[in-house]
Structure formats: C-alpha cells, structure tokens
Design a protein around this motif. Structure first.
Motif, PDB file in Angstrom:
ATOM      1  N   GLN A  91      38.311  36.469  14.798  1.00  0.00           N
ATOM      2  CA  GLN A  91      39.408  36.655  13.859  1.00  0.00           C
ATOM      3  C   GLN A  91      39.156  38.150  13.250  1.00  0.00           C
ATOM      4  O   GLN A  91      38.239  38.829  13.305  1.00  0.00           O
ATOM      5  CB  GLN A  91      39.333  35.615  12.604  1.00  0.00           C
ATOM      6  N   SER A  92      40.379  38.812  13.002  1.00  0.00           N
ATOM      7  CA  SER A  92      40.467  39.932  12.450  1.00  0.00           C
ATOM      8  C   SER A  92      41.606  40.060  11.357  1.00  0.00           C
ATOM      9  O   SER A  92      42.456  39.016  11.266  1.00  0.00           O
ATOM     10  CB  SER A  92      40.543  41.291  13.529  1.00  0.00           C
ATOM     11  N   LEU A 114      46.800  38.193   9.892  1.00  0.00           N
ATOM     12  CA  LEU A 114      45.591  37.605  10.383  1.00  0.00           C
ATOM     13  C   LEU A 114      45.833  37.287  11.875  1.00  0.00           C
ATOM     14  O   LEU A 114      46.685  37.084  12.288  1.00  0.00           O
ATOM     15  CB  LEU A 114      45.041  36.373   9.982  1.00  0.00           C
ATOM     16  N   THR A 156      38.218  34.748   7.534  1.00  0.00           N
ATOM     17  CA  THR A 156      38.258  36.074   7.132  1.00  0.00           C
ATOM     18  C   THR A 156      38.691  35.959   5.510  1.00  0.00           C
ATOM     19  O   THR A 156      39.664  35.063   5.357  1.00  0.00           O
ATOM     20  CB  THR A 156      39.634  36.808   7.828  1.00  0.00           C
TER      21      THR A 156
END
Length: 120
Positions: A6-7, A20, A114
């Motif tokens: 994830q980022s 996201l 996140t």
C-alpha cells in the motif's frame, strides 16, 4: 510470493481528497477489498471489486464519495469520521463469495495498512 503493498494516504481537511493504492503481485485475485479500522472500532469492509465482471460495491458510509479501481481507492469529500487505518485485502473464489459484508477472516492476504487522518 504474494505481496500487497500500500501507498498513499496521509492527512487532509474535511471536503478534501486522498488516494490510496494497493499494488498486488504474485497472484491474480478475483476479489479485492478495502477495509478500514476507525479508532476504537473493529475492521470493516468499505469497498469491494470483483475482477471477473469489474463490479464494485461500497459501504453506505462511503457510497458516492469513494471510488475503487483495480489498484486505487479514490477518496473524495472526506469527513472527519473517515479517519482510520485503511487496509487492502485480497482473496480468490475458494475463500468464499466476494461481498461487501465479508469479514476480515475471509481474507488471507493483506496490505500493511495506511493511516488516513481527516481534520475539521
């Protein structure tokens, strides 16, 4: 090796937007789901996408504001109650139906999470 990375996320003001991403490698899953865990609450599904027919479903709390694509969750018109840790999760059809009311126990693969924080 299956990986969900994830980022994105971070902080925004109410009414703002964040995106996201969830990069999946190692397997082609037919059910991708975004969960979130708000402070003091359990983890619940908010958006789901079926790779077979590309259909999506959303929890009522985010419907009309969040848009899920293959790798992204676009979050618009953010509200303070959207503050949470967000997770992407994936499964194949052998793990059961792909539905918005699926529980976290139905998913064997998870991203690292996140944080999203929305100010007033």
């Amino acid at each position: 090796q299956v990986q969900l990375v994830q980022s994105g996320g971070g902080s925004a003001q109410a009414g703002g937007s964040l995106r996201l991403s969830c990069a999946i490698s190692g397997y082609k899953f037919n059910c991708i789901t975004w969960f979130r865990q708000q402070p003091g609450k359990g983890r619940g599904a908010i958006a789901i996408r079926r790779s077979g027919d590309l259909s999506t479903d959303y929890a009522d709390s985010v419907k009309g504001r969040f848009i899920m694509s293959r790798e992204y969750l676009q979050m618009n018109n953010l509200k303070p109650e959207d503050t949470a840790m967000y997770y992407c999760a994936a499964k194949s059809s052998t793990w059961g139906r792909c539905a918005i009311d699926s529980g976290e126990e139905d998913y064997p693969y998870w991203g690292q999470g996140t944080q999203v924080t929305v100010g007033t």
